[in-house]
Design an enzyme around this catalytic site. Structure first.
Site, PDB file in Angstrom:
ATOM      1  CB  ALA A 224     -17.836  44.579 -17.963  1.00  0.00           C
ATOM      2  CG  ASP A 225     -23.366  44.605 -20.736  1.00  0.00           C
ATOM      3  OD1 ASP A 225     -24.423  43.986 -20.560  1.00  0.00           O
ATOM      4  OD2 ASP A 225     -23.183  45.764 -20.324  1.00  0.00           O
ATOM      5  NE  ARG A 226     -19.341  39.409 -25.616  1.00  0.00           N
ATOM      6  CZ  ARG A 226     -19.726  38.408 -26.404  1.00  0.00           C
ATOM      7  NH1 ARG A 226     -18.822  37.726 -27.086  1.00  0.00           N
ATOM      8  NH2 ARG A 226     -20.997  38.110 -26.529  1.00  0.00           N
TER       9      ARG A 226
END
EC number: 5.3.1.23
Length: 386
Positions: free
Chosen positions: A257-259
């Site tokens: 995940a990036d966010r």
């Protein structure tokens, strides 16, 4: 075994491996300035949310160390007010390199908060610089340990889930998207770390991974890591995920995940949402593996996550080694960039990320444990793992 990571520090040098040239050429680039770090992140010579946070932090540490060793000292080291103004501008600049990845923002905020705490404590500029160097190095060093923790949590959760449903816990097939291993972190990895953990504990039968176009992080980087680790694996085109689920017994999808928003909505490499929709159709668990620093409690849901759009030309080009293999005068494989679309193509849609709704996610794993949704609910309570 994979014997290098995305970042290395030795003999006073900070270097990154140029991931745009992998897997055919291993080239390290020295990061000599904040601008070098910004370019490395922006151009995706280094990528992966944890890795870019580490590089930004180490670049700040290196910058401060150089300043302390300079005689006479830079003007901005003369007063704490000047120091704060100067460093805050640098941190703000680094954050803009890739705004979707919350780890980068978390790292720059952590350094900014530490700066203010030290100023409030009455420390002088030199002392503040030295303590910020230590803090920046800690941001990088903490990554490997938490990656191993979350990989263990996620792996054990999946094994137990398969066992309770009457399946075998020694022949698991897990698919992943993009690259989330050592090259995307400071070591071991997140989702690819989970796969590595299953392999190391004798639970994995085979890893499957998508090419992850248009940058091919899967076919270039994940393939390289899995091959280096001797993990049985199979690559597939992004458009083949549905077919894979129809014809093979896949026990889980594990992604990074990036966010992650407060409700569990998750931004990750483009194509993740497609895989999640298909996984739901085939009742395959969909697992997000990411450090606590990726969870952004300030963003209520996925609609508030900024989505980076890359230049259109990047979706029109492919880079790789010439085939059949051609060696240059130094014995290295010749590489080339080719255009696979008509020149001057208009109307190219090229987002780097998409958002997978929490309703499609089975579990979210951080170094603090595994979160699952309560019965009948569509969103997560991430309190226990943040």
């Amino acid at each position: 075994m994979l014997d290098f990571s995305s970042i290395r520090t030795s003999e006073g040098k900070l270097e990154i491996v140029n991931q745009l040239l992998l897997p055919h050429t291993t080239e390290y680039i020295e990061i000599k300035s904040i601008d070098d770090a910004f370019d490395g992140i922006k151009s995706m010579k280094i990528r992966g949310a944890p890795a870019i946070a580490s590089l930004a932090s180490l670049a700040v540490a290196d910058y401060l160390a150089r300043a302390l060793a300079t005689s006479p000292s830079p003007d901005w080291l003369e007063t704490t007010d000047a120091f704060k103004q100067h460093l805050e501008a640098i941190l703000a600049h680094l954050f803009t390199a890739r705004p979707t990845a919350v780890n980068l923002g978390a790292a720059t905020r952590r350094l900014s908060n530490k700066l203010q705490t030290l100023i409030d404590a009455g420390k002088n500029a030199d002392t503040i610089a030295r303590e910020l160097i230590s803090e920046a190095k800690n941001i990088d060093a903490e990554d490997v340990g938490r990656n191993k923790l979350m990989s263990k949590w996620g792996g054990e959760w999946l094994v137990e889930r398969v066992k309770t449903q009457g399946g075998s816990d020694t022949d698991l097939n897990v698919m992943t998207v993009c690259n989330t291993g050592s090259l995307a972190t400071s070591g071991y990895g997140t989702a690819l770390g989970l796969i590595t953990y299953l392999h190391e504990t004798g639970k994995l039968q085979r890893a499957f991974f998508t090419q992850s176009t248009p940058y091919h992080q899967g076919s270039r980087l994940t393939a390289f890591e899995l091959k280096s680790l001797n993990i049985p694996s199979t690559m597939l085109c992004d458009s083949m995920v549905g077919s894979l689920f129809q014809h093979h017994n896949i026990h889980a999808i594990a992604v990074g995940a990036d966010r992650v928003a407060r409700n569990g909505d998750t931004a990750n490499k483009i194509g993740t949402y497609n895989a999640a929709v298909l996984a739901a159709r085939h009742n395959i668990p969909f697992i997000v593996v990411a450090p606590v620093s990726t969870v952004d409690l300030e963003v209520p849901d996925g609609s508030g996550i900024p989505i980076e759009h890359r230049p259109a030309i990047e979706a029109c080009l492919v880079r790789g080694a010439l085939y059949p293999t051609t060696l240059n005068g130094e014995g290295a494989k010749e590489q080339a960039t080719v255009m696979v679309t008509p020149e001057g193509l208009e109307g190219v849609y090229n987002p780097s990320f998409d958002v997978t709704p929490a309703s499609l996610i089975t579990a979210i794993v951080t170094e603090k444990g595994v979160a699952v949704k309560k019965s009948g609910e569509e969103v997560f309570d991430l309190t226990p793992i943040v």
